[in-house]
Scaffold this active site. Structure first.
Site, PDB file in Angstrom:
ATOM      1  CE1 TYR A  24      69.937  37.536  33.046  1.00 15.94           C
ATOM      2  CE2 TYR A  24      71.197  35.511  32.877  1.00 15.94           C
ATOM      3  CZ  TYR A  24      71.143  36.896  32.879  1.00 15.94           C
ATOM      4  OH  TYR A  24      72.294  37.612  32.731  1.00 15.94           O
ATOM      5  CE1 TYR A 152      75.728  38.050  29.814  1.00 14.30           C
ATOM      6  CE2 TYR A 152      77.353  36.382  29.227  1.00 14.30           C
ATOM      7  CZ  TYR A 152      76.458  36.913  30.136  1.00 14.30           C
ATOM      8  OH  TYR A 152      76.294  36.323  31.362  1.00 14.30           O
ATOM      9  CG  ASP A 253      84.624  37.236  26.754  1.00 11.55           C
ATOM     10  OD1 ASP A 253      84.902  36.034  26.891  1.00 11.55           O
ATOM     11  OD2 ASP A 253      83.625  37.771  27.252  1.00 11.55           O
ATOM     12  CE  LYS A 282      79.837  30.543  28.336  1.00 13.47           C
ATOM     13  NZ  LYS A 282      78.767  30.071  29.206  1.00 13.47           N
TER      14      LYS A 282
END
Length: 438
Positions: A24, A152, A253, A282
């Protein structure tokens, strides 16, 4: 790199600024990245020699801090024998051993494992599984997804389409993304009473569109990058019941929450539910190397395998990389052999107490904690970079986004470093708000 070699960091950072795209970020990047030369435990050593406490555990991943000796040893042993081999038509012991651990530890019924190399791809595979499941049952019209606002799930195309289309980071692509259904975000508050209007809104969509919906996607208990929002376990339990009632799959998720971050090994455990599909990433290797996985039930695998064409057509080149699988096995063993629940409670108690003073500060909208997560939500969304700089001056690494100043330290962070982290966060927020007349 030769340890005797001293790099020219000015030249390196200038090249970085001009040529390397960071997450980003613009090019050239007006904000110079900060050089890092070493990590150890919860300490990051910067290129200028400063040592800072890591408040981010590398975006949730480094559960045990950096350079954990048992994980490193496992990786050294594996790299000497087989760092990689294709998974098409071949298999190996690290993948099999890791799959056994994931099946044994994950919520009941998730006994099929598909390995991938990142969290976004794990969600892509989950979505593909869900849609192909219904195609295999000759119900191809069930090809939409239902999710919630403030969610997200990743930055790839299928996952961008189920991130919040208004408050998320991908509105630029709204015209070219697949169109799905969005329910109201779960009401805030892990322990707060609810009027269930949020779940009623989701149920209404299922009542009207269940014949079009393949699956519901949800981040259990904690909505991460979409707002660092915590919600009640009963919402998740009701969601599981609604998915069963309306013949819709449930995709959980757990890329950010898996392996203990919320105080349970998996966040789904707070509600006592099992999803049809679960994604992990992760935390899987403790932040040592990239690896992710998508777990599914036998019902899903059997349906897809008995349908047309009878295969799940997905296969990343580095799928089930032996080096990464070995790191993940060691990471899980280190976690289970540690007093991780006590550590999560220690971090929760400390963050809850130390961040509480910010509730009275002008410019702070909310302060919330859950497990090893502390969040300060500001009233303004333009102060993150200043707070990050102020925290760095106090020896703390934070990575705010928007209105959110948050931390999720390694579970084994020493108490002294935890105190430095919380003090740096609090002081940087107070200092920055005061300098901006708030």
């Amino acid at each position: 790199m030769n340890p005797s070699h001293t790099p020219n960091w000015n030249a390196l950072l200038e090249y970085d600024r001009e040529h390397i795209w960071h997450p980003y970020a613009k090019l050239p990047n007006p904000i110079e990245a900060i050089g890092v030369i070493r990590t150890q435990g919860s300490i990051i050593t910067l290129a200028d020699g400063r040592e800072v406490v890591d408040g981010m555990s590398s975006w949730w991943a480094a559960l045990h801090g950096y350079n954990h000796p048992k994980i490193q040893q496992a990786m050294h042993e594996q790299i000497d024998t087989m760092p990689h081999i294709m998974f098409g038509g071949l298999t190996h012991e690290p993948a099999i051993e890791l799959a056994k651990r994931l099946v044994d530890l994950s919520p009941t019924g998730l006994d099929k494992v598909f390995f991938v190399d990142s969290g976004s791809v794990a969600m892509e595979v989950a979505i593909k599984m869900a849609i192909q499941y219904w195609i295999s049952l000759t119900r191809p019209a069930k090809n939409k997804l239902l999710t919630v606002r403030n969610g997200y799930h990743g930055d790839t195309f299928a996952t961008m389409a189920i991130c919040d289309p208004i408050n998320g980071m991908h509105h630029l692509f709204s015209d070219v993304l697949s169109k799905h259904f969005f329910a109201p975000a779960p009401q805030m508050g892990f322990s707060e009473p609810s009027d269930n209007q949020d779940i009623a809104g989701l149920k209404s969509i299922l009542e009207q569109h269940h014949n079009e919906i393949a699956a519901v996607t949800i981040e259990p208990i904690v909505q991460g990058a979409g707002g660092m929002r915590f919600y009640r376990p009963n919402y998740l339990k009701q969601l599981r019941e609604l998915c069963d009632e309306f013949e819709v799959l449930l995709i959980a998720d757990e890329i950010a929450t898996g392996f203990g971050r919320t105080g349970k090994l998996f966040a789904c455990e707070w509600a006592g539910i099992s999803p049809d599909i679960l994604t992990l990433g992760k935390t899987l290797t403790g932040g040592h190397i990239t690896l992710a996985a998508t777990l599914a039930t036998s019902r899903i695998s059997e349906t897809i395998s008995n349908g047309n064409p009878g295969i799940l057509a997905h296969g990343p080149t580095y799928m089930a990389n032996p080096l990464a699988c070995r790191a993940a096995i060691a990471n899980i063993d280190v976690l289970l052999d540690s007093p991780w629940q006590d550590n999560i409670q220690r971090i929760y108690d400390h963050l809850t107490e130390s961040l509480a003073e910010l509730k009275k500060v002008n410019g702070v909208a909310d302060v919330r904690t859950l497990g090893a997560i502390g969040v300060v939500e500001l009233e303004r969304d333009d102060l993150g970079a200043k707070i990050q700089a102020a925290a760095l001056e106090q020896g703390v690494w934070l990575r705010p986004f928007g209105k959110l100043i948050y931390t999720m330290p390694a579970y084994n962070i020493p108490q002294r470093q935890l105190e430095q982290l919380s003090a740096g966060l609090v002081n940087s927020v107070i200092q920055t708000l005061a300098q901006n007349n708030l």
